[in-house]
Design a protein around this motif. Sequence first.
Motif, PDB file in Angstrom:
ATOM      1  N   LYS A   1       7.257   1.152  -2.454  1.00  0.00           N
ATOM      2  CA  LYS A   1       7.382   2.235  -1.470  1.00  0.00           C
ATOM      3  C   LYS A   1       8.058   3.471  -2.055  1.00  0.00           C
ATOM      4  O   LYS A   1       7.611   4.592  -1.828  1.00  0.00           O
ATOM      5  CB  LYS A   1       8.164   1.706  -0.254  1.00  0.00           C
TER       6      LYS A   1
ATOM      7  N   GLU B   1      -4.618   2.547   1.299  1.00  0.00           N
ATOM      8  CA  GLU B   1      -3.753   2.256   2.442  1.00  0.00           C
ATOM      9  C   GLU B   1      -4.606   1.597   3.508  1.00  0.00           C
ATOM     10  O   GLU B   1      -5.693   2.062   3.839  1.00  0.00           O
ATOM     11  CB  GLU B   1      -3.134   3.553   2.976  1.00  0.00           C
TER      12      GLU B   1
ATOM     13  N   PRO C   1       0.776  -5.203  -3.892  1.00  0.00           N
ATOM     14  CA  PRO C   1       1.476  -4.178  -3.109  1.00  0.00           C
ATOM     15  C   PRO C   1       2.024  -3.059  -3.987  1.00  0.00           C
ATOM     16  O   PRO C   1       2.279  -3.246  -5.177  1.00  0.00           O
ATOM     17  CB  PRO C   1       2.613  -4.959  -2.445  1.00  0.00           C
TER      18      PRO C   1
ATOM     19  N   ARG D   1      -0.035  -0.287   5.114  1.00  0.00           N
ATOM     20  CA  ARG D   1       0.497  -0.766   3.834  1.00  0.00           C
ATOM     21  C   ARG D   1      -0.403  -0.298   2.692  1.00  0.00           C
ATOM     22  O   ARG D   1      -1.619  -0.344   2.809  1.00  0.00           O
ATOM     23  CB  ARG D   1       0.600  -2.283   3.831  1.00  0.00           C
ATOM     24  N   TRP D   2       0.219   0.108   1.598  1.00  0.00           N
ATOM     25  CA  TRP D   2      -0.513   0.533   0.414  1.00  0.00           C
ATOM     26  C   TRP D   2      -0.625  -0.621  -0.568  1.00  0.00           C
ATOM     27  O   TRP D   2       0.317  -1.395  -0.737  1.00  0.00           O
ATOM     28  CB  TRP D   2       0.210   1.693  -0.259  1.00  0.00           C
ATOM     29  N   HIS D   3      -1.789  -0.712  -1.225  1.00  0.00           N
ATOM     30  CA  HIS D   3      -1.980  -1.734  -2.252  1.00  0.00           C
ATOM     31  C   HIS D   3      -2.847  -1.169  -3.365  1.00  0.00           C
ATOM     32  O   HIS D   3      -3.545  -0.157  -3.194  1.00  0.00           O
ATOM     33  CB  HIS D   3      -2.623  -3.000  -1.662  1.00  0.00           C
TER      34      HIS D   3
END
Length: 168
Positions: A52, A35, A49, A39-41
């Motif tokens: 969610k 994170e 990405p 935003r998480w990737h």
Amino acid sequence: LTRERPYPSWYYDIDPSTINRIAVYASDKSMGLTESGGRWHFDDEFQSPVDKVKLDGILASLEQPAEQDLVEYEVSEAGLAEYGLEESSMASMALFLQTEYVRGDGLNVTGQVVFHIGDATEDGTGYYVQTEKDRLFPDVFRVNASWVEGIQSILDNPPHVDDLAQES
């Protein structure tokens, strides 16, 4: 006994909202998520990405296990084989978590922990686990099987954004 503070060093008591890096390692595959900037990737070359909805499921699976009990205190290296936790099998499955939070006094605190997951218990209701923080804690504890299965599902069903996963 362990349901109240202070918790022993091996006890899993991590608030999923503080996690900013997740890595799961198994003998045949691994996956990392990070994170940054809200935003998480994925930890891949494209920083793909993360979906969610799937991420929410992953974070839910990282909540405190419903059951955790000490199995053996200060297990010797030779005794770890009984639990599937000897060094040669440490790659069977491991969970790495990095957390970050702001303490009440305003200090930013970052922590890292690895959970080595060994064999299933004889009755199949749990798994043997060993914690590694600043050093390897020699205690072996048991967690419920559904918690480990939730971690395994992270590897089996990666949280790719469906449209991007189909294009690659």
